[in-house]
Design a protein around this motif. Structure first.
Motif, PDB file in Angstrom:
ATOM      1  N   UNK A 216       0.827  -1.204   0.000  1.00 32.20           N
ATOM      2  CA  UNK A 216       0.000   0.000   0.000  1.00 32.20           C
ATOM      3  C   UNK A 216       0.864   1.258   0.000  1.00 32.20           C
ATOM      4  N   UNK A 217       1.896   1.280   0.835  1.00 31.86           N
ATOM      5  CA  UNK A 217       2.778   2.453   0.887  1.00 31.86           C
ATOM      6  C   UNK A 217       3.528   2.634  -0.426  1.00 31.86           C
ATOM      7  N   UNK A 218       4.019   1.541  -0.982  1.00 27.79           N
ATOM      8  CA  UNK A 218       4.766   1.625  -2.234  1.00 27.79           C
ATOM      9  C   UNK A 218       3.908   2.137  -3.390  1.00 27.79           C
ATOM     10  N   UNK A 219       2.592   1.945  -3.244  1.00 30.70           N
ATOM     11  CA  UNK A 219       1.683   2.390  -4.301  1.00 30.70           C
ATOM     12  C   UNK A 219       0.941   3.678  -3.947  1.00 30.70           C
ATOM     13  N   UNK A 220       1.462   4.391  -2.950  1.00 31.33           N
ATOM     14  CA  UNK A 220       0.989   5.750  -2.729  1.00 31.33           C
ATOM     15  C   UNK A 220      -0.004   5.980  -1.619  1.00 31.33           C
ATOM     16  N   UNK A 221      -0.376   4.936  -0.843  1.00 28.95           N
ATOM     17  CA  UNK A 221      -1.346   5.139   0.238  1.00 28.95           C
ATOM     18  C   UNK A 221      -0.802   6.123   1.262  1.00 28.95           C
ATOM     19  N   UNK A 222      -1.614   7.102   1.653  1.00 28.83           N
ATOM     20  CA  UNK A 222      -1.179   8.133   2.592  1.00 28.83           C
ATOM     21  C   UNK A 222      -1.851   7.993   3.957  1.00 28.83           C
ATOM     22  N   UNK A 223      -3.106   7.581   3.978  1.00 33.75           N
ATOM     23  CA  UNK A 223      -3.827   7.417   5.241  1.00 33.75           C
ATOM     24  C   UNK A 223      -4.302   5.980   5.340  1.00 33.75           C
ATOM     25  N   UNK A 224      -3.759   5.257   6.313  1.00 33.56           N
ATOM     26  CA  UNK A 224      -4.108   3.847   6.516  1.00 33.56           C
ATOM     27  C   UNK A 224      -4.730   3.722   7.904  1.00 33.56           C
ATOM     28  N   UNK A 225      -5.983   3.335   7.934  1.00 31.54           N
ATOM     29  CA  UNK A 225      -6.716   3.260   9.196  1.00 31.54           C
ATOM     30  C   UNK A 225      -6.979   1.797   9.564  1.00 31.54           C
ATOM     31  N   UNK A 226      -6.496   1.407  10.740  1.00 32.54           N
ATOM     32  CA  UNK A 226      -6.729   0.059  11.244  1.00 32.54           C
ATOM     33  C   UNK A 226      -8.124   0.006  11.857  1.00 32.54           C
ATOM     34  N   UNK A 227      -8.921  -0.971  11.448  1.00 26.69           N
ATOM     35  CA  UNK A 227     -10.289  -1.070  11.959  1.00 26.69           C
ATOM     36  C   UNK A 227     -10.414  -2.065  13.112  1.00 26.69           C
ATOM     37  N   UNK A 228      -9.291  -2.599  13.589  1.00 27.16           N
ATOM     38  CA  UNK A 228      -9.321  -3.478  14.762  1.00 27.16           C
ATOM     39  C   UNK A 228     -10.029  -2.752  15.902  1.00 27.16           C
ATOM     40  N   UNK A 255      -0.859   6.512  10.093  1.00 26.07           N
ATOM     41  CA  UNK A 255      -1.544   5.298  10.527  1.00 26.07           C
ATOM     42  C   UNK A 255      -2.454   5.635  11.706  1.00 26.07           C
ATOM     43  N   UNK A 256      -3.688   5.180  11.620  1.00 27.51           N
ATOM     44  CA  UNK A 256      -4.685   5.517  12.639  1.00 27.51           C
ATOM     45  C   UNK A 256      -5.181   4.238  13.304  1.00 27.51           C
ATOM     46  N   UNK A 257      -5.305   4.267  14.639  1.00 29.31           N
ATOM     47  CA  UNK A 257      -5.691   3.075  15.398  1.00 29.31           C
ATOM     48  C   UNK A 257      -6.795   3.409  16.394  1.00 29.31           C
ATOM     49  N   UNK A 258      -7.633   2.428  16.691  1.00 27.82           N
ATOM     50  CA  UNK A 258      -8.530   2.516  17.845  1.00 27.82           C
ATOM     51  C   UNK A 258      -7.848   1.774  18.984  1.00 27.82           C
ATOM     52  N   UNK A 259      -7.553   2.493  20.055  1.00 24.23           N
ATOM     53  CA  UNK A 259      -6.868   1.858  21.178  1.00 24.23           C
ATOM     54  C   UNK A 259      -7.719   1.966  22.441  1.00 24.23           C
ATOM     55  N   UNK A 260      -7.482   1.050  23.358  1.00 22.02           N
ATOM     56  CA  UNK A 260      -8.073   1.126  24.694  1.00 22.02           C
ATOM     57  C   UNK A 260      -7.008   1.715  25.603  1.00 22.02           C
ATOM     58  N   UNK A 277       8.121   8.933  14.649  1.00 21.83           N
ATOM     59  CA  UNK A 277       8.174  10.265  14.025  1.00 21.83           C
ATOM     60  C   UNK A 277       6.880  11.026  14.300  1.00 21.83           C
ATOM     61  N   UNK A 278       6.982  12.315  14.474  1.00 22.73           N
ATOM     62  CA  UNK A 278       5.803  13.138  14.745  1.00 22.73           C
ATOM     63  C   UNK A 278       4.810  13.044  13.586  1.00 22.73           C
ATOM     64  N   UNK A 279       3.550  12.780  13.916  1.00 18.92           N
ATOM     65  CA  UNK A 279       2.504  12.724  12.906  1.00 18.92           C
ATOM     66  C   UNK A 279       2.314  11.377  12.245  1.00 18.92           C
ATOM     67  N   UNK A 280       3.175  10.391  12.572  1.00 17.14           N
ATOM     68  CA  UNK A 280       3.049   9.078  11.930  1.00 17.14           C
ATOM     69  C   UNK A 280       1.808   8.343  12.429  1.00 17.14           C
TER      70      UNK A 280
END
Length: 588
Positions: A216-228, A255-260, A277-280
């Motif tokens: 996904x990153x190699x093909x340009x994905x910028x926002x990856x959201x984990x739905x776990x 990268x975005x996560x739902x965490x407890x 890194x800041x903002x990762x």
């Protein structure tokens, strides 16, 4: 057999992971096309587009946000071509399935629950003898009678094919959110959430997940959201994935996560503060309520002191933005209790605070026991509550007023300094500010019209001038600072009336040019030319010591001159200030 899978996303930037999972599992036996739209697209346009694809079978993925529009579309399609086979799936139709089959005769089949294997078996049966008797997890009709086959055992997630290797998706990866799952299920039992129904947590193959992320990153994905549902339920797993993402991320990827938050160990947070890194990374944290009795009633285990520790540590680290969620309308949470919940959470100053309203989702324990708390809610999606035994409809309307201005004046971060000043110096609590302003906003009818950025400043100043006149001028000073410091280039005409004449402005510029140290060492070192100052800066007066505020956040009496410089190269603003009496001494 021409098969098309479709859904209506909430926004264009969203993508449907479900459709891609079904398509990937159906291959190579079936070549399935995907057609995505949004809930804003006119139904006629969607129907026209789908029929141009000449489908024999159309499958719709159904959620609370799209079910009403989906029904309109499928009814139109059946009228045009009664022979078209329509199959539904998704969380909205997985529960109360018989009711859906009886109320929507246009739906020929419904896939229940986890859909990959069921959908593939359904297509296989459809292509052969159309006998659905042996297809697990399918609802269908036999001579007018609705039959529902029991669901199958859970799929071995490690064996599923990747849903990301479709060439047609590549051009869109940089423009849209990519959703990815590394697990299914949730260890908790919160009675308002569908995830509580599935017992246990199952994981996908870790190395396959990592390969997908690389792809996904190699093909340009910028926002990856984990739905776990709870990404950090396994500390070792979360640490492994965090390390992998830190090591192999590409610049600009988020990268975005739902965490407890209350189960996250301090050493994990420290690791992220030290290495990410800041903002990762971006965290979504469901607080929902700080009322212990309410949390007990919905079977939600939460240690708020540990949650606060996590949020505070992450915020102090300065690397990760946090989005915190609240739910108004949970059992025995009345208006006063919700106000406390709001203030408890706002005290942590999350980058974003989402105020939602309880939705009585089909299949959840809270909906099944709605009578226990006298819940009254919408008959149609999204099944939002209208009142219960401790929260009146009037209370809900008031909280919605809070939600409206919270979004505009905090979550968008248009005037952080102003809000901070108001909740510390003018209003008793943060909730009181948002409630009083939200009520005024509603009373003026502003909720029904659009707003330019300048309008938001003018309307806040109008509210303060009416209800807190003695503090309005001080607040206006902070509003000037917020407005000017957030611009990328010098504004042509600020929203307030100039407090300096052309002559006064010229005198101040000359004083600054002759002694740049008046505005501090940093300003002096930049050695601005006269041309740069006149062309790329703006001056104004504020009714407090702006220099002290910029240095340490103190709000002290004394008028100041605020200077904001707009760098034409970096398109950023830098603020400087000097007390007016010091400047006058220099001029004298």
């Amino acid at each position: 057999m021409n098969v098309v899978l479709s859904t209506l996303n909430a926004k264009y930037i969203h993508t449907s992971l479900a459709l891609r999972c079904l398509k990937a599992h159906a291959q190579p036996d079936f070549d399935v096309a995907i057609a995505e739209y949004t809930i804003k697209d006119p139904a006629m346009n969607v129907v026209t587009d789908l029929f141009r694809m000449k489908p024999d079978v159309v499958g719709f993925s159904c959620y609370i946000w799209n079910i009403e529009e989906t029904i309109k579309i499928m009814k139109m399609m059946k009228k045009i071509d009664p022979s078209l086979i329509i199959v539904l799936g998704g969380p909205e139709v997985t529960y109360d399935t018989r009711e859906w089959m009886e109320s929507i005769p246009e739906a020929d089949y419904i896939v229940i629950g986890e859909g990959e294997e069921t959908f593939k078996q359904f297509l296989t049966a459809l292509q052969s003898d159309k006998n659905m008797k042996n297809v697990s997890g399918i609802a269908y009709r036999n001579h007018g009678e609705v039959l529902i086959n029991p669901q199958r055992n859970k799929i071995n997630l490690a064996e599923l094919a990747s849903p990301f290797r479709f060439e047609e998706d590549i051009p869109h990866l940089s423009k849209r959110v990519t959703y990815i799952e590394t697990s299914r299920g949730c260890p908790f039992s919160c009675q308002f959430c569908l995830s509580s129904i599935e017992v246990g947590v199952r994981y996908f193959d870790r190395e396959k997940v990592k390969d997908d992320i690389r792809y996904l990153m190699q093909n340009g994905a910028k926002t990856i959201k984990f739905v776990d549902r709870t990404f950090n339920i396994s500390r070792s797993y979360a640490m492994e994935m965090f390390q992998f993402l830190i090591d192999e991320h590409m610049p600009g990827t988020v990268f975005q996560f739902e965490i407890t938050a209350d189960i996250m160990r301090p050493e994990v947070i420290q690791f992220l503060n030290d290495n990410a890194p800041k903002g990762l990374f971006r965290f979504e944290i469901g607080v929902q309520s700080t009322n212990d009795a309410t949390n007990d009633l919905v079977m939600r285990r939460q240690n708020f002191s540990k949650l606060t520790r996590t949020v505070t540590m992450v915020k102090e680290g300065g690397k990760i933005d946090q989005h915190l969620d609240l739910i108004a309308g949970l059992p025995e949470e009345d208006y006063t209790s919700f106000k406390k919940t709001f203030n408890d959470v706002f005290e942590m100053r999350p980058e974003e605070l989402q105020l939602g309203f309880l939705k009585m989702l089909r299949g959840t324990g809270l909906r099944l026991r709605a009578a226990d708390h006298d819940y009254v809610y919408m008959d149609h999606s999204p099944y939002e509550i209208l009142k219960n035994n401790v929260l009146s409809f009037e209370d809900i309307v008031k909280i919605k007023q809070v939600e409206d201005v919270l979004e505009k004046y905090w979550n968008d971060h248009r005037m952080d300094a102003t809000v901070e000043f108001l909740i510390k110096n003018v209003f008793e609590t943060p909730f009181d500010f948002f409630q009083q302003f939200g009520t005024y906003w509603d009373e003026q009818g502003w909720v029904r019209i659009g707003h330019q950025l300048e309008d938001l400043f003018k309307r806040l100043y109008e509210f303060l001038s009416v209800h807190h006149k003695e503090q309005a001028d001080m607040a206006e000073g902070f509003m000037k600072y917020d407005y000017l410091s957030s611009q990328k280039h010098k504004p042509r005409k600020p929203w307030w009336n100039d407090m300096l004449t052309k002559s006064e402005r010229s005198t101040i510029y000359q004083a600054i040019l002759s002694q740049p140290s008046l505005l501090g060492k940093e300003f002096e070192e930049k050695a601005f030319t006269e041309k740069d100052l006149y062309k790329h800066t703006i001056l104004d007066k504020v009714p407090f010591d702006m220099d002290a505020f910029l240095r340490n956040g103190e709000v002290l009496p004394g008028e100041s001159i605020l200077l904001v410089h707009y760098d034409p190269v970096t398109r950023t603003a830098s603020s400087y200030a000097v007390q007016e009496n010091r400047l006058h001494n220099k001029v004298s």
